[in-house]
Each structure stands twice: as C-alpha cells, then as structure tokens.
Scaffold this motif. Structure first.
Motif, PDB file in Angstrom:
ATOM      1  N   UNK A   1      41.655  17.353  42.756  1.00  0.00           N
ATOM      2  CA  UNK A   1      42.219  18.663  42.482  1.00  0.00           C
ATOM      3  C   UNK A   1      43.723  18.649  42.298  1.00  0.00           C
ATOM      4  N   UNK A   2      44.406  17.718  42.952  1.00  0.00           N
ATOM      5  CA  UNK A   2      45.867  17.660  42.853  1.00  0.00           C
ATOM      6  C   UNK A   2      46.354  16.883  41.634  1.00  0.00           C
ATOM      7  N   UNK A   3      45.541  15.992  41.112  1.00  0.00           N
ATOM      8  CA  UNK A   3      45.961  15.201  39.945  1.00  0.00           C
ATOM      9  C   UNK A   3      46.342  16.098  38.764  1.00  0.00           C
ATOM     10  N   UNK A   4      45.550  17.143  38.434  1.00  0.00           N
ATOM     11  CA  UNK A   4      45.957  18.025  37.322  1.00  0.00           C
ATOM     12  C   UNK A   4      47.313  18.693  37.562  1.00  0.00           C
ATOM     13  N   UNK A   5      47.673  18.914  38.825  1.00  0.00           N
ATOM     14  CA  UNK A   5      48.968  19.516  39.114  1.00  0.00           C
ATOM     15  C   UNK A   5      50.090  18.577  38.678  1.00  0.00           C
ATOM     16  N   UNK A   6      49.898  17.279  38.908  1.00  0.00           N
ATOM     17  CA  UNK A   6      50.876  16.304  38.455  1.00  0.00           C
ATOM     18  C   UNK A   6      50.949  16.236  36.938  1.00  0.00           C
ATOM     19  N   UNK A   7      49.779  16.343  36.300  1.00  0.00           N
ATOM     20  CA  UNK A   7      49.745  16.344  34.834  1.00  0.00           C
ATOM     21  C   UNK A   7      50.485  17.563  34.279  1.00  0.00           C
TER      22      UNK A   7
ATOM     23  N   UNK B   1      47.738  26.712  31.466  1.00  0.00           N
ATOM     24  CA  UNK B   1      48.765  25.657  31.442  1.00  0.00           C
ATOM     25  C   UNK B   1      48.142  24.362  30.936  1.00  0.00           C
ATOM     26  N   UNK B   2      46.894  24.111  31.333  1.00  0.00           N
ATOM     27  CA  UNK B   2      46.177  22.900  30.922  1.00  0.00           C
ATOM     28  C   UNK B   2      44.913  23.281  30.162  1.00  0.00           C
ATOM     29  N   UNK B   3      44.503  22.374  29.284  1.00  0.00           N
ATOM     30  CA  UNK B   3      43.215  22.511  28.603  1.00  0.00           C
ATOM     31  C   UNK B   3      42.093  22.177  29.581  1.00  0.00           C
ATOM     32  N   UNK B   4      40.872  22.663  29.317  1.00  0.00           N
ATOM     33  CA  UNK B   4      39.760  22.393  30.244  1.00  0.00           C
ATOM     34  C   UNK B   4      39.573  20.911  30.575  1.00  0.00           C
ATOM     35  N   UNK B   5      39.672  20.033  29.575  1.00  0.00           N
ATOM     36  CA  UNK B   5      39.464  18.606  29.848  1.00  0.00           C
ATOM     37  C   UNK B   5      40.586  18.051  30.728  1.00  0.00           C
ATOM     38  N   UNK B   6      41.790  18.637  30.632  1.00  0.00           N
ATOM     39  CA  UNK B   6      42.891  18.196  31.485  1.00  0.00           C
ATOM     40  C   UNK B   6      42.698  18.698  32.912  1.00  0.00           C
TER      41      UNK B   6
ATOM     42  N   UNK C   1      43.097  22.328  47.021  1.00  0.00           N
ATOM     43  CA  UNK C   1      43.319  21.520  45.824  1.00  0.00           C
ATOM     44  C   UNK C   1      42.534  22.072  44.630  1.00  0.00           C
ATOM     45  N   UNK C   2      41.300  22.492  44.877  1.00  0.00           N
ATOM     46  CA  UNK C   2      40.478  23.028  43.783  1.00  0.00           C
ATOM     47  C   UNK C   2      41.043  24.361  43.284  1.00  0.00           C
ATOM     48  N   UNK C   3      41.558  25.186  44.214  1.00  0.00           N
ATOM     49  CA  UNK C   3      42.193  26.438  43.795  1.00  0.00           C
ATOM     50  C   UNK C   3      43.417  26.164  42.917  1.00  0.00           C
ATOM     51  N   UNK C   4      44.196  25.152  43.289  1.00  0.00           N
ATOM     52  CA  UNK C   4      45.365  24.786  42.478  1.00  0.00           C
ATOM     53  C   UNK C   4      44.924  24.311  41.098  1.00  0.00           C
ATOM     54  N   UNK C   5      43.862  23.517  41.079  1.00  0.00           N
ATOM     55  CA  UNK C   5      43.329  22.994  39.809  1.00  0.00           C
ATOM     56  C   UNK C   5      42.856  24.152  38.922  1.00  0.00           C
ATOM     57  N   UNK C   6      42.112  25.092  39.518  1.00  0.00           N
ATOM     58  CA  UNK C   6      41.601  26.224  38.742  1.00  0.00           C
ATOM     59  C   UNK C   6      42.736  27.141  38.272  1.00  0.00           C
ATOM     60  N   UNK C   7      43.768  27.280  39.093  1.00  0.00           N
ATOM     61  CA  UNK C   7      44.891  28.133  38.718  1.00  0.00           C
ATOM     62  C   UNK C   7      45.560  27.629  37.446  1.00  0.00           C
TER      63      UNK C   7
ATOM     64  N   UNK D   1      55.464  29.036  36.265  1.00  0.00           N
ATOM     65  CA  UNK D   1      54.066  29.129  36.712  1.00  0.00           C
ATOM     66  C   UNK D   1      53.668  27.881  37.500  1.00  0.00           C
ATOM     67  N   UNK D   2      53.999  26.702  36.949  1.00  0.00           N
ATOM     68  CA  UNK D   2      53.613  25.443  37.608  1.00  0.00           C
ATOM     69  C   UNK D   2      54.295  25.309  38.959  1.00  0.00           C
ATOM     70  N   UNK D   3      55.596  25.618  39.024  1.00  0.00           N
ATOM     71  CA  UNK D   3      56.307  25.525  40.298  1.00  0.00           C
ATOM     72  C   UNK D   3      55.799  26.561  41.296  1.00  0.00           C
ATOM     73  N   UNK D   4      55.358  27.698  40.819  1.00  0.00           N
ATOM     74  CA  UNK D   4      54.780  28.713  41.711  1.00  0.00           C
ATOM     75  C   UNK D   4      53.465  28.227  42.307  1.00  0.00           C
ATOM     76  N   UNK D   5      52.625  27.634  41.458  1.00  0.00           N
ATOM     77  CA  UNK D   5      51.349  27.078  41.943  1.00  0.00           C
ATOM     78  C   UNK D   5      51.614  25.950  42.937  1.00  0.00           C
ATOM     79  N   UNK D   6      52.599  25.101  42.629  1.00  0.00           N
ATOM     80  CA  UNK D   6      52.954  24.004  43.523  1.00  0.00           C
ATOM     81  C   UNK D   6      53.437  24.547  44.870  1.00  0.00           C
ATOM     82  N   UNK D   7      54.301  25.549  44.822  1.00  0.00           N
ATOM     83  CA  UNK D   7      54.844  26.122  46.064  1.00  0.00           C
ATOM     84  C   UNK D   7      53.744  26.746  46.913  1.00  0.00           C
TER      85      UNK D   7
END
Length: 495
Positions: free
Chosen positions: A463-469, A42-47, A30-36, A7-13
């Motif tokens: 928006x991209x920071x959560x993707x790294x997390x 994959x992440x908790x709301x606070x993350x 970036x916001x779409x990636x964050x919301x995805x 899932x994460x690699x799909x969102x990244x791609x």
C-alpha cells in the motif's frame, strides 16, 4: 508547489499521523493511502496496484514462507539447546547469543521473518529456565531491526531503496554496500542489552506466565517436573534386569521416560525391557527417590543428555490428561494387559480413579470409564492418543511435532535461495524460488505456506509503494529534497 504536490503531501501527512496515533491497523492505513491516490487520480489504476507486483513484496512473502519451513523442521529446537548448553542460566549471555544469531540471520533474511523464526526458541528457553519471556523477546526484536542493515536484503526499506533505484534507471547498491555500518549498529545494540539490559528490559509478572497449560497441569496435579539423566556403567546391578525387576515404579516411585544407547532410542520402554551396559536413561521423579535408585544401582549422572534432552523441551514433549470413554477398548482391562507403553510409546505417571490419585505401579489396576490418566511423552506420541475411541485427550498440545527428516532439505532450499542472489538473480526471484522449492520438496505444504504469510505486513508494504511512486511522479519528492537543502543552508522561508 502545484495542486498534485499538495494532494500527495497531504496524503503523506495524514498517513504519518494515522501511523503515529495508532488509530487503525497499519495495513488498513496503507490501503487507504493507496486508494486515496486513485480517488484523487494522482495515479492510474495500474500504478495504484503496482505495489502488489513489487519485488519487495514478493521477496518479503517468500522469506516468510521459507522461515516457516525452517521452523517446521525443528532446527530452531536444536538452537535453543545449544544456547542453554553454552550460556547456562545466565540471562545476559542468553540475550547476547540469541540477539547475535537473530541479527546475523536478519542480514540475509527479512527482519520480520528472522524474529518470527527465533521466537519459538526464545519461548522454549524461557520455559526451561523460568526466565521472563518478555525480557528475551525485546532484544531479538531490536537485533532483527539492526541486523537488517547488514545487507541490502535484510529489511523492507533497503529492498525498497534498491527497487526505486532500478525503477529510476539508476545503479542499485551492492549486496554488502551497507555491511560496515550495519555491523557497528548491530554490535552496539547487542553490547547495550548485554551490559545494561537488566535495567531496561521489561519483566512481565510471573503470574502471567503461570497460565501456560503445562505449568498449570504440573501445579494442579502436583506432578514431578524434573527429568534426570544417568548412564549405566560397567558393574551396575541394573544390567540385564528388566525395568519391572528393579522395582522402579513400586519401590522407588519413579518413571523411566526413555532409554538410549549409541544410535538407538526407546521412549517409554516396555516393562519387560532389560537394562544394558552403556545405556543412558531419563528418569522422572523427586530428587530423593532418584538419588536412592541411582545409588542402589550405581548409576552415573550425565551432564549432557544428548538426544534424550528432547524430553525436557516444551516444544518436543510434555504431560497430557487422557480420559477413558465408555467405548474404550481399555475399559475393564489393566495397563499391563492393554500394553499402553508398547502400543503408544507414552509413560503413565498418575491415575485418577473415583477421586483417588494413584502413583507408582498401578499397572494391574482395572480401568473404568471416566478414569483419568496423566501421561508423559513426545508430542507426536501424544497425538496418537487422539486417534480411535480408546482415549479422549483433554490437554491442548502446545507444539506441533517437527519433521526433522526435512531439516537438511529445508536448509538446502534456504541456502540455494541466498546463493541465487549472489549469482546475480533478482532477490524476489531468488527467494520465491527457495520458497517454492520448499513446497515441492514437501518441507512445507502449500496451505501452510499461505498461512505463513503475514498479510498485514504485505498489504502495508504494497500500500505504501504507490505513495512513493506518486511522490516521484508529481515531483513531491524533489520538492521536499529541495526544501530540506534550503533549510540546511538557511535560505528557506521557515528559517
């Protein structure tokens, strides 16, 4: 490879594809990636929202605020004068100087902020030397990017790297850890544009640049645009004569824009002002008329205009069209009786009355509603014409008047912010302290501070920071690193 990694690699791609195709704005992507990451749990709301509290985001918006404060003080106008005085009209030298300054500043200031900070200076240089702005802007963009590699606070990616190291309980890089490599990159980039820039830099057609309001005004009314600077030496016949007694308007068809001597400056001097020994004067007019006037009064040309150089800077002074409305107090009076120069500090250059253009000395002409005056002055003086009911200012003013009294205050706040980082304070706290200091010392007000922030860039980074997390949390980052090592050693299935 488990489901979360897929899932994460799909969102990244998908994010990379959207960035490459440029179908959406970068902040929306970036916001779409964050919301995805939130939609897929994959992440908790606070993350998911943790990017907005990131050190990198706070540091970036703080730098934008400080950059706006520095620009407002007019320091960059002084820089553009320095470049022109040093490099002359040599485009390659101008490119090298501006690029070097942008790159070095980008080492201690987020690269977007440093590029934005130098942009007004570049446009000023472009207008004054009639050089295509597009050929100057591209090099400072590259210099800002390359200069960001000089220190660990120069660019968003490097700030993010340290942020991730700290979050992973690892030792962050030192402030100057990347400086050697950064100096090589920046020097190479500057040398490339200096030697080969003329072959690669875009040249926007002159037609696109002629639309500037000032140039259009000068062309439409056939106004003289050259400003000449002279000095009154001992023995000059002009000494102790009033401006009117020299016949500067009616006999020579010139306009005197300003006088200066030592620390005194007078813009648009009154007609009864007397010339004095040692004064510097700024004249507006055609070359033949200037040469005749300066010959008759034995004036000496000045190579460096000093303070009066402000009159030649598009960011400081220019022409304006003003109309006399029906309720104007000047209607039915002449410029002489009204005292336009004395009250407003602007120089009347031309009068348009009932289809007739009047130049030279039209001070005794009775003004009527609908008459149009073309005046020249500093922007802060021209703004004064908008107040009250005497004039209607038609020309859009191209620049705000810098508050030069706050220059040292702004520099002190900026230097203090950088000093705090050397003292061991986190970059985000240090830079936010500098930004708030500028607000508290009134270098910039809070509304201007909010407007200075490029929210598109802020939302993109946040928006991209959560993707790294997510990549760290799910093990996707480790999976990619392991796959890369296998490719290098030739043991991966794709080999």
């Amino acid at each position: 490879m488990n489901t979360d990694i897929i899932i994460v690699l799909s969102i990244l791609s998908l994010t990379i594809v959207l960035l490459i195709t440029d179908k959406l704005r970068i902040d929306v992507i970036a916001i779409l990636a964050m919301l995805a990451l939130g939609w897929t749990q994959i992440l908790e709301p606070f993350e998911v929202l943790s990017g907005f509290s990131s050190n990198a985001v706070i540091a970036m918006l703080s730098v934008m605020i400080m950059g706006r404060g520095i620009a407002k003080t007019g320091i960059m106008d002084n820089f553009s004068r320095l470049v022109i005085n040093t490099a002359g009209d040599k485009r390659s030298k101008i490119v090298a100087m501006v690029s070097a300054a942008t790159g070095l500043l980008s080492g201690i200031m987020q690269n977007i902020g440093s590029a934005v900070l130098f942009l007004p200076s570049v446009l000023n240089i472009s207008r004054r030397l009639n050089i295509s702005a597009s050929s100057l802007i591209m090099p400072i963009g590259f210099a800002a990017i390359l200069g960001g590699t000089l220190t660990m606070v120069g660019s968003g990616p490097l700030i993010l790297v340290n942020d991730f190291l700290i979050n992973s309980s690892l030792e962050p890089y030192g402030f100057f850890a990347v400086t050697p490599a950064g100096l090589i990159l920046l020097s190479t980039g500057i040398l490339f544009f200096f030697l080969f820039g003329r072959f690669f830099l875009p040249q926007r057609p002159a037609k696109a640049e002629e639309a500037m309001p000032q140039k259009k005004l000068i062309d439409d009314w056939r106004l003289p645009s050259a400003i000449w600077h002279y000095h009154i030496p001992a023995g000059s016949p002009a000494i102790n004569k009033t401006l009117e007694e020299t016949g500067i308007w009616d006999k020579y068809n010139l306009n005197i824009l300003a006088l200066s001597k030592e620390k005194t400056f007078e813009y648009a001097p009154w007609r009864h002002t007397r010339f004095k020994l040692g004064q510097d004067i700024a004249l507006l007019g055609n070359q033949e008329d200037v040469e005749k006037f300066t010959h008759d009064f034995s004036l000496k040309p000045k190579d460096r205009p000093g303070k009066l150089g402000l009159l030649s800077e598009p960011g400081s002074a220019g022409f304006a069209e003003v109309i006399i409305p029906p309720r104007s107090a000047i209607s039915g009076h002449s410029l002489r009786t009204f005292g336009l120069r004395k009250h407003y500090g602007v120089e009347p250059v031309m009068l348009y009355h009932h289809g007739e253009r009047l130049k030279g000395d039209f001070s005794d002409h009775i003004l009527t509603p609908g008459d149009m005056l073309i005046v020249h002055g500093l922007w802060d003086k021209l703004v004064g014409l908008k107040q009250g009911h005497d004039f209607v200012l038609v020309t859009p003013l191209e620049a705000e008047t810098p508050d030069r009294s706050k220059a040292w205050t702004g520099l002190t706040c900026f230097a203090a912010a950088i000093g705090l980082t050397f003292a061991g304070l986190p970059i985000s706290i240090a830079f936010l302290t500098g930004a708030i200091a500028m607000v508290l010392t009134r270098v910039i007000n809070i509304d201007e501070a909010y407007r200075a922030i490029d929210w598109k860039v802020v939302f993109f980074l946040a928006g991209l920071i959560p993707l790294g997390i997510a990549m760290q949390k799910t093990g996707a980052a480790a999976y990619l690193a392991d796959a890369a090592m296998q490719v290098v050693h030739g043991s991966h299935p794709i080999i």
